[in-house]
Design an enzyme around this catalytic site. Structure first.
Site, mmCIF file in Angstrom:
data_model
loop_
_atom_site.group_PDB
_atom_site.id
_atom_site.type_symbol
_atom_site.label_atom_id
_atom_site.label_comp_id
_atom_site.label_asym_id
_atom_site.label_seq_id
_atom_site.Cartn_x
_atom_site.Cartn_y
_atom_site.Cartn_z
ATOM 1 N N MET A 166 -3.142 -7.566 -0.332
ATOM 2 C CA MET A 166 -2.165 -8.559 -0.778
ATOM 3 C C MET A 166 -2.827 -9.558 -1.731
ATOM 4 O O MET A 166 -2.270 -10.626 -1.999
ATOM 5 C CB MET A 166 -1.552 -9.280 0.420
ATOM 6 C CG MET A 166 -0.750 -8.332 1.311
ATOM 7 S SD MET A 166 0.519 -9.141 2.298
ATOM 8 C CE MET A 166 -0.440 -10.322 3.207
ATOM 9 N N GLY A 167 -4.028 -9.214 -2.200
ATOM 10 C CA GLY A 167 -4.704 -10.100 -3.136
ATOM 11 C C GLY A 167 -5.401 -11.252 -2.443
ATOM 12 O O GLY A 167 -5.618 -11.227 -1.239
ATOM 13 N N GLY A 181 -14.762 -9.261 2.159
ATOM 14 C CA GLY A 181 -14.288 -8.180 3.033
ATOM 15 C C GLY A 181 -13.539 -7.120 2.235
ATOM 16 O O GLY A 181 -13.756 -5.912 2.414
ATOM 17 N N HIS A 182 -12.664 -7.574 1.325
ATOM 18 C CA HIS A 182 -11.943 -6.605 0.481
ATOM 19 C C HIS A 182 -12.912 -5.841 -0.413
ATOM 20 O O HIS A 182 -12.751 -4.644 -0.641
ATOM 21 C CB HIS A 182 -10.922 -7.320 -0.413
ATOM 22 C CG HIS A 182 -9.813 -8.000 0.326
ATOM 23 N ND1 HIS A 182 -9.733 -9.368 0.466
ATOM 24 C CD2 HIS A 182 -8.735 -7.500 0.973
ATOM 25 C CE1 HIS A 182 -8.653 -9.680 1.146
ATOM 26 N NE2 HIS A 182 -8.021 -8.569 1.464
ATOM 27 N N GLN A 226 -2.597 -3.273 12.959
ATOM 28 C CA GLN A 226 -2.066 -2.688 11.721
ATOM 29 C C GLN A 226 -2.684 -1.310 11.472
ATOM 30 O O GLN A 226 -1.989 -0.350 11.129
ATOM 31 C CB GLN A 226 -2.370 -3.621 10.549
ATOM 32 C CG GLN A 226 -2.144 -3.006 9.186
ATOM 33 C CD GLN A 226 -2.302 -4.004 8.065
ATOM 34 O OE1 GLN A 226 -1.429 -4.836 7.859
ATOM 35 N NE2 GLN A 226 -3.396 -3.926 7.318
ATOM 36 N N GLY A 283 -9.122 -2.631 6.623
ATOM 37 C CA GLY A 283 -10.048 -3.419 7.437
ATOM 38 C C GLY A 283 -9.683 -3.342 8.912
ATOM 39 O O GLY A 283 -8.505 -3.277 9.265
ATOM 40 N N SER A 299 -8.102 -13.930 4.078
ATOM 41 C CA SER A 299 -7.507 -14.714 2.998
ATOM 42 C C SER A 299 -6.943 -16.014 3.550
ATOM 43 O O SER A 299 -6.843 -17.017 2.837
ATOM 44 C CB SER A 299 -6.390 -13.917 2.332
ATOM 45 O OG SER A 299 -6.915 -12.709 1.833
ATOM 46 N N ARG A 300 -6.554 -16.007 4.808
ATOM 47 C CA ARG A 300 -5.921 -17.200 5.388
ATOM 48 C C ARG A 300 -6.934 -18.275 5.772
ATOM 49 O O ARG A 300 -6.536 -19.406 6.068
ATOM 50 C CB ARG A 300 -5.055 -16.808 6.586
ATOM 51 C CG ARG A 300 -3.828 -16.002 6.147
ATOM 52 C CD ARG A 300 -2.843 -15.743 7.261
ATOM 53 N NE ARG A 300 -1.569 -15.281 6.729
ATOM 54 C CZ ARG A 300 -1.157 -14.002 6.733
ATOM 55 N NH1 ARG A 300 -1.917 -13.060 7.256
ATOM 56 N NH2 ARG A 300 0.017 -13.674 6.223
ATOM 57 N N ASP A 347 -7.519 -6.278 11.052
ATOM 58 C CA ASP A 347 -6.104 -6.065 11.379
ATOM 59 C C ASP A 347 -6.017 -4.805 12.243
ATOM 60 O O ASP A 347 -5.505 -3.757 11.813
ATOM 61 C CB ASP A 347 -5.301 -5.925 10.089
ATOM 62 C CG ASP A 347 -5.318 -7.212 9.295
ATOM 63 O OD1 ASP A 347 -4.697 -8.187 9.723
ATOM 64 O OD2 ASP A 347 -5.995 -7.244 8.240
HETATM 65 O O1 PAF Z 1 -3.489 -5.886 5.285
HETATM 66 C C1 PAF Z 1 -2.830 -6.223 4.277
HETATM 67 O O2 PAF Z 1 -3.317 -6.887 3.357
HETATM 68 C C2 PAF Z 1 -1.363 -5.824 4.196
HETATM 69 O O3 PAF Z 1 -0.762 -5.835 5.441
HETATM 70 C C3 PAF Z 1 -1.156 -4.474 3.494
HETATM 71 C C4 PAF Z 1 -1.794 -3.332 4.258
HETATM 72 C C5 PAF Z 1 -1.724 -4.524 2.090
HETATM 73 C C6 PAF Z 1 0.345 -4.165 3.393
HETATM 74 O O4 PAF Z 1 1.020 -5.159 2.697
#
Ligand code: PAF
Length: 283
Positions: free
Chosen positions: A26-27, A32-33, A150, A144, A183-184, A147
């Site tokens: 999500m930018g 980490g990204h 997720q 990652g 990011s938060r 999450d």
């Molecule tokens: O983990 C995230 O940044 C978001 O949930 C994802 C997987 C890009 C979906 O919008």
């Protein structure tokens, strides 16, 4: 590195590629990204990253509006990490008509842990990830492990829809004081930032006690929640689960995960610690 904003450009650029490695984001990218992109490079080429703040996964009153949009800085980081192509659509490009077909995540996953506190969130995540998978058609996708739930939802979606995509989970990168990169974290005040590593410490304390043979899991999690509350956190949950299924631990569980979600002021943080359960500590 190339930047495209439309599905048509993305498809044209990726035509004929069958070894694509994909990193959805999500930018507002952090180290980490970058580690996800670096790992993706080991799994396939080209490496494609998406940057899209997905409205479907934010509930009313959540941080969709204030989520930082930092495309230029993100592209610099992605280029330096070896990303080949960035897909950064706007909302109208991803959802040209209201998204009436959606992924229904089973209640056992979507109505548990974070899903209890963020109704609709995992359905929104699964729906956008499925759309992104259909657009990018990757051979491998990298997510990652911070999450954790997720990742479990996505693995299960890929399995049940027979998607020919390997899902790779990457360990959480942490700041020097243990805070999981997110990011938060940027939302935290200076005081909250100092306090934030406590979440990871409490989860690690539960994990250490379980590994040492403590079997009253409920009491350990309750202690962790109490400590956090005493320090001023608003706690959504601290739970111990089987690391593979995310169901409660059973006598067959060999690897467990302690997961937590809690608020400092207006910022919700999540984290987890997974670990092997030594034979001596099994229930
Ligand atoms: O983990 C995230 O940044 C978001 O949930 C994802 C997987 C890009 C979906 O919008």
């Amino acid at each position: 590195m190339q930047l495209v904003h439309t599905a048509a450009e993305l498809r044209a650029t990726l035509a004929g590629q069958d070894q694509t490695a994909f990193v959805p984001t999500m930018g507002n990218l952090h180290a980490g990204h970058v580690s996800l992109v670096e790992l993706a490079r080991q799994h396939g080429r080209p490496v494609v990253a998406s940057i899209f703040v997905n409205p479907l996964q934010f509930g009313a009153g959540e941080d969709f509006e204030r989520y930082p949009r930092t495309l230029d800085a993100d592209c610099e980081k992605l280029a330096a990490a070896g990303c080949d192509l960035v897909f950064a659509p706007d909302v109208a490009e991803m959802y040209p008509v209201p998204q009436a077909f959606t992924v229904q995540v089973p209640d056992s996953l979507a109505g548990d842990l974070c899903g209890v506190f963020r109704p609709g969130h995992f359905g929104g995540v699964a729906t956008v990830v499925l759309k992104l998978f259909n657009l990018v058609q990757p051979r491998v996708a990298v997510f990652g492990r911070k999450d954790y739930q997720q990742l479990r939802v996505i693995r299960e979606m890929v399995r049940q829809f027979n998607l020919p995509i390997d899902i790779v989970g990457v360990d959480t990168l942490r700041e020097a004081d243990g805070l999981a990169m997110s990011s938060r974290n940027g939302y935290l005040s200076a005081t909250e930032r100092q306090q934030a590593p406590q979440l990871q410490r409490e989860l690690a304390t539960v994990a250490a006690a379980v590994r040492a043979g403590e079997r009253d899991y409920g009491a350990l999690c309750a202690d962790a929640m109490r400590h956090l509350k005493m320090a001023g956190w608003r706690v959504d949950y601290v739970e111990l689960r089987d690391a593979a299924t995310l169901a409660g631990p059973t006598s067959d569980s060999r690897r467990l995960v302690v997961l937590g979600a809690a608020w400092l002021g207006t910022t919700r943080l999540i984290d987890n610690v997974d670990f092997d359960l030594p034979a001596s500590a099994r229930p």
